[in-house]
Design a protein around this motif. Sequence first.
Motif: not given
Length: 358
Positions: A329-351
Amino acid sequence: MHEITISTSDKPKLFSQLTTLLSEIGLNIQEAHAFSTLDGYSLDVFVVDGWAGQDIESLKHEVTKKMQKLEEDQWLPLHLFPKETGTLKHIPTKNIPTKKIKKLEKQPWCSLPKERPEKIGMNYIFNHVNKPISRNDVWEIEASCLKYEKKIASGSVSDLYKGTYINQDVAIKVFKNGSLNENMHREFSQETFILSKIQHKNVIKFIGACTKPSFHLVTEYMPGGNMYDFLHIQKVVLTLPSLLKVAIEVSQGVAYLHQNNIIHRDLKTANLLMDEKGVVKVADFGVARLQNQSGIMTAETGTYRWMAPEVIEHKPYNQKADVFSFGIIIWELLTRKLPYEDLSPLQAAVGVVHKVFA
């Protein structure tokens, strides 16, 4: 434990203002009783604890200061009676005919006193009481007291509405009948139990719940929306002081949960709500759990982009899983980006598991 009775002319959001006022003093509201009349008067009775030392005089002093400020804002003059009466009273108005007293509901939160008040005014009555606070039905409210205004969200198992409950703006989560299987019953019971046991300025305030005719869960309404929409849809850029304020408020809410052996298990910006003053509160306890005696859990739950690797891998985890989500959440507040925004939820989990950062 103390009982505080406040009577005045009825006004929009009065009940919400009074509950907020008592919470700001540090009181825990165990029961709330509210009455109204057809010609515009209100009587609110609160059973509270949490006042250190049980000193009624200092409690009266603190409540009086807060009420005087509220009265100044509402243009309600205050008249003080002698201290020994234990009562502060607004200049009395007129008698209220008995036939105009309107019963709101049969439940404890909405019941009438045995005797009607002879006069209505701004009146505070403090009594020390000994009442059990662990009754199973203390959170039960009547669905007939809920008024719906508009639907604000819809999901597979429930719909969320903005509404009112005894002059207070509330959010009403209505579970769809088709989704009420045994597991959902258990989830509803768990969420209701946890919410009814906690109270903190940075945690969503629980109002009550209904089980008939369908399952309803009622919390305070947060007009500021959620932090996810704030960042990613409204595209608001937080200043550093504002960002720090949000981070501190979320950390205080999460720390309170952990101090009470509660793991949220789904911390993310969509579950951080803002009130009309911009105060951020942790919300949505649908998958929250009390930490068991062993201090570990293994069930996979939450949202992949914010989920700790040990949760994704079904390894034993504890409150540190929430700390990982807080870091995202802190990273998201700082960058204003969605975590792993270019990946699907499952790909994000692997990441997350393999520490491949987007």
